[in-house]
Design a protein around this motif. Sequence first.
Motif, PDB file in Angstrom:
ATOM      1  N   VAL A  26      -6.557  10.782 -35.601  1.00 44.85           N
ATOM      2  CA  VAL A  26      -5.316  10.124 -35.188  1.00 44.85           C
ATOM      3  C   VAL A  26      -4.482  10.990 -34.240  1.00 44.85           C
ATOM      4  N   ASN A  27      -4.432  12.301 -34.446  1.00 48.89           N
ATOM      5  CA  ASN A  27      -3.586  13.139 -33.584  1.00 48.89           C
ATOM      6  C   ASN A  27      -4.104  13.243 -32.150  1.00 48.89           C
ATOM      7  N   ARG A  28      -5.287  12.687 -31.863  1.00 45.82           N
ATOM      8  CA  ARG A  28      -5.779  12.655 -30.476  1.00 45.82           C
ATOM      9  C   ARG A  28      -5.121  11.550 -29.664  1.00 45.82           C
ATOM     10  N   PHE A  29      -4.419  10.627 -30.319  1.00 50.02           N
ATOM     11  CA  PHE A  29      -3.711   9.558 -29.620  1.00 50.02           C
ATOM     12  C   PHE A  29      -2.376  10.102 -29.104  1.00 50.02           C
ATOM     13  N   ASN A  30      -2.450  11.116 -28.252  1.00 46.63           N
ATOM     14  CA  ASN A  30      -1.256  11.817 -27.783  1.00 46.63           C
ATOM     15  C   ASN A  30      -1.015  11.634 -26.283  1.00 46.63           C
ATOM     16  N   GLN A  31      -1.697  10.688 -25.674  1.00 45.38           N
ATOM     17  CA  GLN A  31      -1.516  10.434 -24.245  1.00 45.38           C
ATOM     18  C   GLN A  31      -1.069   8.993 -24.065  1.00 45.38           C
ATOM     19  N   LYS A  32      -0.483   8.706 -22.905  1.00 46.23           N
ATOM     20  CA  LYS A  32       0.001   7.352 -22.618  1.00 46.23           C
ATOM     21  C   LYS A  32      -0.874   6.699 -21.560  1.00 46.23           C
ATOM     22  N   ILE A  33      -1.073   5.399 -21.719  1.00 47.05           N
ATOM     23  CA  ILE A  33      -1.774   4.592 -20.733  1.00 47.05           C
ATOM     24  C   ILE A  33      -0.935   3.339 -20.518  1.00 47.05           C
ATOM     25  N   SER A  34      -0.813   2.924 -19.267  1.00 41.77           N
ATOM     26  CA  SER A  34      -0.045   1.729 -18.934  1.00 41.77           C
ATOM     27  C   SER A  34      -0.979   0.668 -18.387  1.00 41.77           C
ATOM     28  N   PHE A  35      -0.657  -0.583 -18.660  1.00 40.95           N
ATOM     29  CA  PHE A  35      -1.430  -1.709 -18.170  1.00 40.95           C
ATOM     30  C   PHE A  35      -0.521  -2.612 -17.358  1.00 40.95           C
ATOM     31  N   GLY A  36      -1.043  -3.126 -16.255  1.00 42.54           N
ATOM     32  CA  GLY A  36      -0.245  -3.987 -15.399  1.00 42.54           C
ATOM     33  C   GLY A  36      -1.070  -4.509 -14.246  1.00 42.54           C
ATOM     34  N   THR A  37      -0.389  -4.786 -13.133  1.00 47.62           N
ATOM     35  CA  THR A  37      -1.038  -5.352 -11.952  1.00 47.62           C
ATOM     36  C   THR A  37      -0.563  -4.631 -10.699  1.00 47.62           C
ATOM     37  N   ILE A  38      -1.252  -4.865  -9.611  1.00 46.84           N
ATOM     38  CA  ILE A  38      -0.834  -4.362  -8.303  1.00 46.84           C
ATOM     39  C   ILE A  38       0.025  -5.446  -7.664  1.00 46.84           C
ATOM     40  N   LYS A  39       1.218  -5.065  -7.248  1.00 50.00           N
ATOM     41  CA  LYS A  39       2.123  -6.010  -6.604  1.00 50.00           C
ATOM     42  C   LYS A  39       2.663  -5.399  -5.323  1.00 50.00           C
ATOM     43  N   THR A  40       3.095  -6.266  -4.419  1.00 49.88           N
ATOM     44  CA  THR A  40       3.731  -5.808  -3.199  1.00 49.88           C
ATOM     45  C   THR A  40       5.208  -5.608  -3.491  1.00 49.88           C
ATOM     46  N   VAL A  41       5.683  -4.375  -3.307  1.00 46.56           N
ATOM     47  CA  VAL A  41       7.083  -4.040  -3.579  1.00 46.56           C
ATOM     48  C   VAL A  41       7.689  -3.358  -2.355  1.00 46.56           C
ATOM     49  N   GLU A  42       8.990  -3.503  -2.235  1.00 45.33           N
ATOM     50  CA  GLU A  42       9.692  -2.908  -1.091  1.00 45.33           C
ATOM     51  C   GLU A  42       9.833  -1.407  -1.290  1.00 45.33           C
ATOM     52  N   ASN A  43       9.523  -0.643  -0.245  1.00 48.74           N
ATOM     53  CA  ASN A  43       9.691   0.801  -0.243  1.00 48.74           C
ATOM     54  C   ASN A  43      11.150   1.087   0.096  1.00 48.74           C
ATOM     55  N   ASN A  44      11.886   1.695  -0.819  1.00 46.58           N
ATOM     56  CA  ASN A  44      13.316   1.961  -0.614  1.00 46.58           C
ATOM     57  C   ASN A  44      13.580   2.928   0.537  1.00 46.58           C
ATOM     58  N   ASN A  45      12.626   3.783   0.859  1.00 46.99           N
ATOM     59  CA  ASN A  45      12.812   4.772   1.919  1.00 46.99           C
ATOM     60  C   ASN A  45      12.599   4.190   3.315  1.00 46.99           C
ATOM     61  N   THR A  46      11.629   3.300   3.451  1.00 46.93           N
ATOM     62  CA  THR A  46      11.286   2.801   4.788  1.00 46.93           C
ATOM     63  C   THR A  46      11.640   1.340   5.010  1.00 46.93           C
ATOM     64  N   GLY A  47      11.830   0.592   3.933  1.00 49.09           N
ATOM     65  CA  GLY A  47      12.092  -0.835   4.079  1.00 49.09           C
ATOM     66  C   GLY A  47      10.823  -1.660   4.221  1.00 49.09           C
ATOM     67  N   ASP A  48       9.680  -1.004   4.372  1.00 53.37           N
ATOM     68  CA  ASP A  48       8.395  -1.698   4.447  1.00 53.37           C
ATOM     69  C   ASP A  48       7.976  -2.143   3.046  1.00 53.37           C
ATOM     70  N   TYR A  49       6.921  -2.936   3.007  1.00 54.94           N
ATOM     71  CA  TYR A  49       6.374  -3.379   1.733  1.00 54.94           C
ATOM     72  C   TYR A  49       5.043  -2.688   1.498  1.00 54.94           C
ATOM     73  N   ASP A  50       4.896  -2.116   0.318  1.00 62.54           N
ATOM     74  CA  ASP A  50       3.683  -1.395  -0.074  1.00 62.54           C
ATOM     75  C   ASP A  50       3.133  -2.004  -1.354  1.00 62.54           C
ATOM     76  N   GLU A  51       1.815  -1.865  -1.535  1.00 65.53           N
ATOM     77  CA  GLU A  51       1.220  -2.272  -2.796  1.00 65.53           C
ATOM     78  C   GLU A  51       1.398  -1.145  -3.792  1.00 65.53           C
ATOM     79  N   SER A  52       1.817  -1.498  -5.018  1.00 66.94           N
ATOM     80  CA  SER A  52       2.093  -0.500  -6.032  1.00 66.94           C
ATOM     81  C   SER A  52       1.704  -1.038  -7.404  1.00 66.94           C
TER      82      SER A  52
END
Length: 124
Positions: A16-42
Motif C-alpha cells: 500500500v505505501n507504494r501508492f505515493n505518486q499522483k496520476i491525472s486523467f483527462g483530455t487534450i483541449k485547445t486553450v488560450e495561451n495567456n502569454n501570447t494570446g494564441d491557442y495551444d493544445e494542452s
Amino acid sequence: MELDGRFGGITVKIVVNRFNQKISFGTIKTVENNNTGDYDESFVPTISLHCALYNRSITQSYQILGTSLEDTIVVAIRSTNELSKQLLASYGDVVYQIIDVSKDSTGKPVAYDLLTLKKYVKKG
C-alpha cells in the motif's frame, strides 16, 4: 499491508505505501495561451488519483519485446469506474494513452486496477 489483486488468473501483490505518486486523467483541449494570446493544445485533467508504478518481472519484460506493448508502462490505481480508454493520463510530466485497463476480479472492497500506458503521440 499488501493489496492482492487477481487479473486474468494471475495474482499480483502491491504494498500500500507504494501508492505515493499522483496520476491525472483527462483530455487534450485547445486553450488560450495567456502569454501570447494564441491557442495551444494542452492536457486538461478531470480526475487525479494516487498510483503505484508496477514493475514487470524479467520474464514479462522479455515476453513483450517486439510487440506493441514494448514501450509501455503499467501503473496500479484504486479501482474506479470513472476511467475509459478515451481518456489520457498524465504521469511524471508525460502524457500517455490508456492502452488497457485490467480490472481486479477478487471482489474485495479495496481493489485496484492495472493500467497499461503508452506515450501519447499527437495526431497530425
